[in-house]
Design a protein around this motif. Sequence first.
Motif, short mmCIF file in Angstrom:
data_model
loop_
_atom_site.label_atom_id
_atom_site.label_comp_id
_atom_site.label_asym_id
_atom_site.label_seq_id
_atom_site.Cartn_x
_atom_site.Cartn_y
_atom_site.Cartn_z
N UNK A 13 0.75 -1.20 -0.15
CA UNK A 13 -0.10 0.02 0.05
C UNK A 13 0.80 1.30 0.21
N UNK A 14 0.72 2.29 -0.96
CA UNK A 14 1.38 3.08 -1.01
C UNK A 14 0.97 4.36 0.10
N UNK A 15 1.89 4.95 0.98
CA UNK A 15 1.49 5.74 1.81
C UNK A 15 1.90 7.16 1.60
N UNK A 16 1.18 8.38 1.70
CA UNK A 16 1.75 9.69 1.56
C UNK A 16 2.38 10.09 2.61
N UNK A 17 3.55 10.49 2.75
CA UNK A 17 4.05 10.91 3.92
C UNK A 17 3.37 12.25 4.62
N UNK A 18 3.10 13.19 3.62
CA UNK A 18 2.66 14.57 4.06
C UNK A 18 1.35 14.11 4.80
N UNK A 19 0.43 13.23 4.13
CA UNK A 19 -0.90 12.84 5.01
C UNK A 19 -0.41 12.16 6.25
N UNK A 20 0.35 11.09 6.22
CA UNK A 20 0.85 10.29 7.31
C UNK A 20 1.23 11.76 8.58
N UNK A 21 2.12 12.63 8.19
CA UNK A 21 2.35 13.42 9.20
C UNK A 21 1.25 14.52 9.69
N UNK A 22 0.21 14.26 9.04
CA UNK A 22 -0.90 15.46 9.35
C UNK A 22 -1.86 14.53 9.94
#
Length: 102
Positions: A13-22
């Motif tokens: 599953x591709x995880x977006x780092x910016x979304x992860x942080x937010x």
Amino acid sequence: MNILSLLARDNFIVINRDLLKKYGINVTLMLCELASEYNYFDKSGMLDDGMFFSTIDNIYEKTGLSKYQQTEALKVLDNIGIVKSVVKGIPAKRYYYGFCRI
């Protein structure tokens, strides 16, 4: 299970780092999995008025998120206006929509 099946492309599953942080891991994981499922339904021509379904068990199998974690992640996604969900049908299934507006 062999190493090739663990490393197969469809097992990620591709995880977006910016979304992860937010938004944290559970919300981001839920969103990324739903985006993947949306793409599958869209490419297969199986969207129902822009909606697709996925069961709690299916999402658990793909992400490890419990029913509670899924519900809490969906509350956040609904509050920020990215993904909405509705339960319908017999047997009841959770349908998701909103991706076409992103």
